[in-house]
Design a protein around this motif. Sequence first.
Motif, short mmCIF file in Angstrom:
data_model
loop_
_atom_site.label_atom_id
_atom_site.label_comp_id
_atom_site.label_asym_id
_atom_site.label_seq_id
_atom_site.Cartn_x
_atom_site.Cartn_y
_atom_site.Cartn_z
N UNK A 39 36.95 -3.71 50.30
CA UNK A 39 36.29 -2.75 50.54
C UNK A 39 35.14 -2.66 49.81
N UNK A 40 35.01 -2.88 48.45
CA UNK A 40 33.70 -2.72 47.62
C UNK A 40 32.83 -4.01 48.01
N UNK A 41 33.33 -5.08 48.39
CA UNK A 41 32.58 -6.16 48.92
C UNK A 41 31.37 -6.69 48.02
N UNK A 42 30.31 -6.82 48.65
CA UNK A 42 29.26 -7.05 47.73
C UNK A 42 28.35 -5.77 47.38
N UNK A 43 28.67 -4.55 47.75
CA UNK A 43 28.22 -3.53 47.18
C UNK A 43 27.85 -3.31 45.75
N UNK A 44 26.89 -2.77 45.47
CA UNK A 44 26.32 -2.70 44.01
C UNK A 44 26.72 -0.97 43.72
N UNK A 45 27.47 -0.45 43.02
CA UNK A 45 27.77 0.90 42.72
C UNK A 45 26.38 1.41 42.33
N UNK A 46 26.29 3.01 42.42
CA UNK A 46 25.17 3.51 41.74
C UNK A 46 25.29 3.30 40.32
N UNK A 47 24.00 3.48 39.63
CA UNK A 47 23.93 2.96 38.43
C UNK A 47 25.04 3.67 37.08
N UNK A 48 25.29 4.91 37.36
CA UNK A 48 26.27 5.59 36.55
C UNK A 48 27.44 4.84 36.63
N UNK A 49 28.07 4.76 38.13
CA UNK A 49 29.21 4.03 38.10
C UNK A 49 29.36 2.61 37.57
N UNK A 50 28.26 2.11 38.12
CA UNK A 50 28.16 0.66 37.77
C UNK A 50 28.39 0.48 36.10
#
Length: 116
Positions: free
Chosen positions: A82-93
């Motif tokens: 589900x996450x795939x190649x998505x980059x989380x928002x900076x805080x979550x990342x």
Amino acid sequence: MSSQKFSAAQREAIYKAHNGKCVYTRQLLDLASFHIDHVVPEELADDQTALEEVKRKLNLDEKFDLFGYANLLLATPGANMQKGSRVFNPDDCRFYLGIAEAKKPDVLGHLRVIAS
């Protein structure tokens, strides 16, 4: 699909370092069926401009290793797909990278034990 290949020892070490639980769902995973997620997606290795932009946004060191243990987390197959190649928002990342960084010594310790 991940292009990075992991040895059985690496998979076991990552599994043990995370106590067999998915970082996203906290679900207990079977040693035979889990995914290893790259917090900062490994696909960015093919786009240096995008990778540098993500590293800048996250204040990551230039030595940040996209394929290193400080970027790897244990995940259920569903959560990882589900996450795939998505980059989380900076805080979550940063949050998930912090978990990966904190687990890195455990991964390395388990690798030493497994190798001996």
